[in-house]
Design a protein around this motif. Sequence first.
Motif, PDB file in Angstrom:
ATOM      1  N   ALA A  38      36.731  38.763  37.444  1.00  0.00           N
ATOM      2  CA  ALA A  38      35.500  39.538  37.587  1.00  0.00           C
ATOM      3  C   ALA A  38      35.036  39.821  36.166  1.00  0.00           C
ATOM      4  N   ILE A  39      33.737  39.738  35.943  1.00  0.00           N
ATOM      5  CA  ILE A  39      33.209  39.892  34.587  1.00  0.00           C
ATOM      6  C   ILE A  39      32.329  41.134  34.507  1.00  0.00           C
ATOM      7  N   ASP A  40      32.636  42.001  33.570  1.00  0.00           N
ATOM      8  CA  ASP A  40      31.824  43.173  33.289  1.00  0.00           C
ATOM      9  C   ASP A  40      30.869  42.785  32.164  1.00  0.00           C
ATOM     10  N   ARG A  41      29.630  42.483  32.528  1.00  0.00           N
ATOM     11  CA  ARG A  41      28.659  42.001  31.531  1.00  0.00           C
ATOM     12  C   ARG A  41      28.427  43.015  30.404  1.00  0.00           C
ATOM     13  N   GLY A  42      28.595  44.284  30.691  1.00  0.00           N
ATOM     14  CA  GLY A  42      28.421  45.306  29.661  1.00  0.00           C
ATOM     15  C   GLY A  42      29.492  45.251  28.576  1.00  0.00           C
TER      16      GLY A  42
END
Length: 104
Positions: A38-42
């Motif tokens: 899962a990628i946290d774009r922030g």
Amino acid sequence: DDAAFSSLAYASVLTAHPAFQLTHWDRASAGDQLFVYAIDRGQLSAVPAPMAISPRDLQALSLQTGLDRAAIEVALGTPVRVTDRDWGLSDRETFAAVAVEDAP
């Protein structure tokens, strides 16, 4: 968005990056593994990462340049991480990459 990569060398780099949370891991063999993040774009940003090179490639680079590992690091201006094997992730590297998945 989905993304895929074929080199297992990226697994340890992505797992160590704060923007990537390992959500699933599966292994058919040492060279055939699946990592889902899962990628946290922030949290996406450039992070310092050492160059990863296999033992065989380090030997070849040393023969070609006449430099040992320390001199190669100085010439590149970055640490050089030598992988445990010439291909795939070793059991130790796999454990380090997936340890986050087992954390509470």
